[in-house]
Design a protein around this motif. Structure first.
Motif, PDB file in Angstrom:
ATOM      1  N   GLY A  61      15.807  21.451 -13.034  1.00  0.00           N
ATOM      2  CA  GLY A  61      16.114  22.224 -14.243  1.00  0.00           C
ATOM      3  C   GLY A  61      15.114  23.321 -14.518  1.00  0.00           C
ATOM      4  N   PRO A  62      15.480  24.219 -15.428  1.00  0.00           N
ATOM      5  CA  PRO A  62      14.653  25.386 -15.726  1.00  0.00           C
ATOM      6  C   PRO A  62      13.317  25.020 -16.370  1.00  0.00           C
ATOM      7  CG  PRO A  62      16.448  25.227 -17.301  1.00  0.00           C
ATOM      8  CD  PRO A  62      16.692  24.183 -16.262  1.00  0.00           C
ATOM      9  N   LYS A  63      12.299  25.744 -15.977  1.00  0.00           N
ATOM     10  CA  LYS A  63      10.952  25.585 -16.525  1.00  0.00           C
ATOM     11  C   LYS A  63      10.644  26.802 -17.383  1.00  0.00           C
ATOM     12  CE  LYS A  63      10.570  22.064 -13.744  1.00  0.00           C
ATOM     13  NZ  LYS A  63      11.919  21.535 -13.726  1.00  0.00           N
ATOM     14  N   ALA A  64       9.487  26.770 -18.056  1.00  0.00           N
ATOM     15  CA  ALA A  64       9.127  27.869 -18.944  1.00  0.00           C
ATOM     16  C   ALA A  64       7.612  28.014 -19.016  1.00  0.00           C
ATOM     17  CB  ALA A  64       9.701  27.606 -20.335  1.00  0.00           C
ATOM     18  N   GLN A  65       7.185  29.159 -19.513  1.00  0.00           N
ATOM     19  CA  GLN A  65       5.751  29.411 -19.702  1.00  0.00           C
ATOM     20  C   GLN A  65       5.548  30.391 -20.844  1.00  0.00           C
ATOM     21  OE1 GLN A  65       4.005  32.138 -16.519  1.00  0.00           O
ATOM     22  NE2 GLN A  65       5.822  31.335 -15.449  1.00  0.00           N
ATOM     23  N   ILE A  66       4.442  30.197 -21.549  1.00  0.00           N
ATOM     24  CA  ILE A  66       4.036  31.111 -22.620  1.00  0.00           C
ATOM     25  C   ILE A  66       2.674  31.674 -22.255  1.00  0.00           C
ATOM     26  CG2 ILE A  66       3.310  31.344 -25.034  1.00  0.00           C
ATOM     27  CD1 ILE A  66       5.199  29.112 -25.790  1.00  0.00           C
ATOM     28  N   LEU A  88       9.981  28.379 -31.845  1.00  0.00           N
ATOM     29  CA  LEU A  88      10.670  28.402 -33.141  1.00  0.00           C
ATOM     30  C   LEU A  88       9.987  27.556 -34.213  1.00  0.00           C
ATOM     31  CD1 LEU A  88      14.327  28.210 -31.791  1.00  0.00           C
ATOM     32  CD2 LEU A  88      13.119  30.235 -32.647  1.00  0.00           C
ATOM     33  N   ALA A  89       8.905  26.876 -33.855  1.00  0.00           N
ATOM     34  CA  ALA A  89       8.201  26.016 -34.810  1.00  0.00           C
ATOM     35  C   ALA A  89       7.541  26.863 -35.895  1.00  0.00           C
ATOM     36  CB  ALA A  89       7.148  25.190 -34.089  1.00  0.00           C
ATOM     37  N   PRO A  90       7.757  26.512 -37.159  1.00  0.00           N
ATOM     38  CA  PRO A  90       7.133  27.292 -38.231  1.00  0.00           C
ATOM     39  C   PRO A  90       5.607  27.218 -38.200  1.00  0.00           C
ATOM     40  CG  PRO A  90       8.270  25.366 -39.119  1.00  0.00           C
ATOM     41  CD  PRO A  90       8.569  25.418 -37.654  1.00  0.00           C
ATOM     42  N   GLU A  91       5.071  26.161 -37.628  1.00  0.00           N
ATOM     43  CA  GLU A  91       3.615  26.020 -37.554  1.00  0.00           C
ATOM     44  C   GLU A  91       3.016  26.763 -36.358  1.00  0.00           C
ATOM     45  OE1 GLU A  91       5.437  22.339 -35.630  1.00  0.00           O
ATOM     46  OE2 GLU A  91       5.791  23.468 -37.456  1.00  0.00           O
ATOM     47  N   GLN A  92       3.863  27.380 -35.524  1.00  0.00           N
ATOM     48  CA  GLN A  92       3.383  28.146 -34.365  1.00  0.00           C
ATOM     49  C   GLN A  92       2.731  29.432 -34.870  1.00  0.00           C
ATOM     50  OE1 GLN A  92       2.603  28.176 -31.360  1.00  0.00           O
ATOM     51  NE2 GLN A  92       2.727  30.273 -30.772  1.00  0.00           N
ATOM     52  N   VAL A  93       1.410  29.498 -34.792  1.00  0.00           N
ATOM     53  CA  VAL A  93       0.685  30.670 -35.294  1.00  0.00           C
ATOM     54  C   VAL A  93      -0.077  31.412 -34.202  1.00  0.00           C
ATOM     55  CG1 VAL A  93       0.470  29.778 -37.645  1.00  0.00           C
ATOM     56  CG2 VAL A  93      -1.307  29.260 -35.974  1.00  0.00           C
ATOM     57  N   ARG A  94      -0.151  30.841 -33.015  1.00  0.00           N
ATOM     58  CA  ARG A  94      -0.838  31.529 -31.918  1.00  0.00           C
ATOM     59  C   ARG A  94      -0.024  32.757 -31.509  1.00  0.00           C
ATOM     60  NH1 ARG A  94      -1.709  26.705 -27.783  1.00  0.00           N
ATOM     61  NH2 ARG A  94      -2.604  28.331 -26.484  1.00  0.00           N
ATOM     62  N   ALA A  95      -0.705  33.860 -31.287  1.00  0.00           N
ATOM     63  CA  ALA A  95      -0.027  35.093 -30.903  1.00  0.00           C
ATOM     64  C   ALA A  95       0.507  34.975 -29.473  1.00  0.00           C
ATOM     65  CB  ALA A  95      -0.985  36.272 -31.014  1.00  0.00           C
ATOM     66  N   VAL A  96       1.800  35.146 -29.334  1.00  0.00           N
ATOM     67  CA  VAL A  96       2.461  35.066 -28.032  1.00  0.00           C
ATOM     68  C   VAL A  96       2.585  36.472 -27.467  1.00  0.00           C
ATOM     69  CG1 VAL A  96       4.615  34.460 -26.839  1.00  0.00           C
ATOM     70  CG2 VAL A  96       3.750  32.996 -28.685  1.00  0.00           C
ATOM     71  N   LYS A  97       1.998  36.689 -26.280  1.00  0.00           N
ATOM     72  CA  LYS A  97       2.165  37.976 -25.597  1.00  0.00           C
ATOM     73  C   LYS A  97       3.567  38.057 -25.006  1.00  0.00           C
ATOM     74  CE  LYS A  97      -1.438  37.948 -22.819  1.00  0.00           C
ATOM     75  NZ  LYS A  97      -2.497  38.347 -21.884  1.00  0.00           N
ATOM     76  N   ILE A  98       3.962  37.009 -24.291  1.00  0.00           N
ATOM     77  CA  ILE A  98       5.299  36.934 -23.701  1.00  0.00           C
ATOM     78  C   ILE A  98       5.574  35.496 -23.296  1.00  0.00           C
ATOM     79  CG2 ILE A  98       4.547  37.465 -21.333  1.00  0.00           C
ATOM     80  CD1 ILE A  98       7.236  39.184 -21.184  1.00  0.00           C
ATOM     81  N   ALA A  99       6.841  35.150 -23.294  1.00  0.00           N
ATOM     82  CA  ALA A  99       7.282  33.837 -22.826  1.00  0.00           C
ATOM     83  C   ALA A  99       8.333  34.068 -21.745  1.00  0.00           C
ATOM     84  CB  ALA A  99       7.865  33.017 -23.971  1.00  0.00           C
ATOM     85  N   TYR A 100       8.291  33.223 -20.720  1.00  0.00           N
ATOM     86  CA  TYR A 100       9.240  33.335 -19.610  1.00  0.00           C
ATOM     87  C   TYR A 100      10.010  32.041 -19.432  1.00  0.00           C
ATOM     88  CZ  TYR A 100       6.617  37.447 -17.959  1.00  0.00           C
ATOM     89  OH  TYR A 100       6.008  38.672 -17.843  1.00  0.00           O
ATOM     90  N   VAL A 101      11.262  32.181 -18.993  1.00  0.00           N
ATOM     91  CA  VAL A 101      12.089  31.062 -18.552  1.00  0.00           C
ATOM     92  C   VAL A 101      12.640  31.442 -17.176  1.00  0.00           C
ATOM     93  CG1 VAL A 101      12.715  30.220 -20.852  1.00  0.00           C
ATOM     94  CG2 VAL A 101      14.108  32.005 -19.766  1.00  0.00           C
ATOM     95  N   GLN A 102      13.208  30.482 -16.499  1.00  0.00           N
ATOM     96  CA  GLN A 102      13.755  30.773 -15.175  1.00  0.00           C
ATOM     97  C   GLN A 102      15.234  31.136 -15.265  1.00  0.00           C
ATOM     98  OE1 GLN A 102      12.145  27.081 -13.429  1.00  0.00           O
ATOM     99  NE2 GLN A 102      11.318  28.433 -11.836  1.00  0.00           N
ATOM    100  N   ASP A 103      15.622  32.114 -14.479  1.00  0.00           N
ATOM    101  CA  ASP A 103      17.018  32.539 -14.398  1.00  0.00           C
ATOM    102  C   ASP A 103      17.755  31.567 -13.489  1.00  0.00           C
ATOM    103  OD1 ASP A 103      19.469  33.741 -14.105  1.00  0.00           O
ATOM    104  OD2 ASP A 103      18.703  35.559 -13.144  1.00  0.00           O
ATOM    105  N   ASP A 118      12.199  37.221 -19.198  1.00  0.00           N
ATOM    106  CA  ASP A 118      11.700  37.189 -20.571  1.00  0.00           C
ATOM    107  C   ASP A 118      12.556  36.210 -21.390  1.00  0.00           C
ATOM    108  OD1 ASP A 118      11.175  37.733 -23.329  1.00  0.00           O
ATOM    109  OD2 ASP A 118      10.698  39.823 -22.878  1.00  0.00           O
ATOM    110  N   ALA A 119      11.917  35.257 -22.013  1.00  0.00           N
ATOM    111  CA  ALA A 119      12.634  34.225 -22.778  1.00  0.00           C
ATOM    112  C   ALA A 119      13.431  34.801 -23.946  1.00  0.00           C
ATOM    113  CB  ALA A 119      11.647  33.176 -23.296  1.00  0.00           C
ATOM    114  N   LYS A 120      12.966  35.901 -24.511  1.00  0.00           N
ATOM    115  CA  LYS A 120      13.654  36.453 -25.682  1.00  0.00           C
ATOM    116  C   LYS A 120      14.865  37.305 -25.316  1.00  0.00           C
ATOM    117  CE  LYS A 120      10.071  35.780 -28.946  1.00  0.00           C
ATOM    118  NZ  LYS A 120       9.247  36.302 -30.000  1.00  0.00           N
ATOM    119  N   THR A 121      15.012  37.668 -24.045  1.00  0.00           N
ATOM    120  CA  THR A 121      16.187  38.427 -23.623  1.00  0.00           C
ATOM    121  C   THR A 121      17.169  37.563 -22.838  1.00  0.00           C
ATOM    122  OG1 THR A 121      15.148  39.199 -21.573  1.00  0.00           O
ATOM    123  CG2 THR A 121      14.871  40.584 -23.531  1.00  0.00           C
TER     124      THR A 121
END
Length: 181
Positions: A61-66, A88-103, A118-121
């Motif tokens: 299955g697909p993996k991910a990275q932040i 999506l966690a409301p307590e997530q306050v660390r600045a995310v440069k980019i997140a990736y998932v696998q196609d 890119d996880a957001k696209t």
């Protein structure tokens, strides 16, 4: 008064300009790790999940990275549900440069490697019968046609990142409420 002083003294004008250029240069330099987008890192046999320490290479299955600002190495996730829940966690306050998932339109489901997007696209399929490392998972795709074909074969509904809510990727009781874990 400043105008008369600078006009009367060419070296003062030159010094003021040099000071301004120096200041702009410092601002432009900033922190180099935040100025450019981090490239996706590849998993290997020792890459472990940020949340539970599982070895990513051992599961389908697909993996991910932040990639977090100020952190040299990415944080990996053995499942897209974990990544989406974290983002999506409301307590997530660390600045995310980019997140990736696998196609998963290009990656092998049983041994996914590479094919980072890119996880957001990405387009996600929620509710399919395919399982990842944590049981039921969310499949990720770069192309809507691939997501629709996957949903036609395995079930589920294609959604864009902005359409996913935290309750859709709740981890309580296991990934997507899989209580058999």
């Amino acid at each position: 008064m400043m105008r008369r002083t600078l006009n009367a003294n060419p070296s003062a004008l030159r010094n003021a300009l040099l000071c301004a250029l120096f200041t702009l240069g410092l601002l432009a330099c900033g922190r180099p790790d935040e100025a450019k987008v981090a490239a996706a890192a590849e998993i290997d046999g020792a890459t472990s999940c940020e949340l539970d320490g599982m070895l990513l290479a051992d599961y389908p299955g697909p993996k991910a990275q932040i990639h977090y600002a100020g952190q040299a190495a990415p944080s990996f996730f053995c499942d897209t549900v974990e990544l989406l829940n974290t983002l999506l966690a409301p307590e997530q306050v660390r600045a995310v440069k980019i997140a990736y998932v696998q196609d998963m339109g290009s990656a092998d489901w049983d041994q996914p490697r590479g094919n980072w997007i890119d996880a957001k696209t990405a387009i996600y399929v929620l509710g399919s019968s395919r399982h990842g490392s944590m049981g039921p998972t969310v499949a990720s795709f770069s192309k809507e046609a691939d997501a629709k074909a996957f949903a036609a074969k395995w079930g589920g509904k294609p959604l864009r990142f902005a359409e996913i809510t935290r309750d859709m990727v709740d981890l309580s009781g296991g990934a997507l409420h899989d209580s058999k874990m």
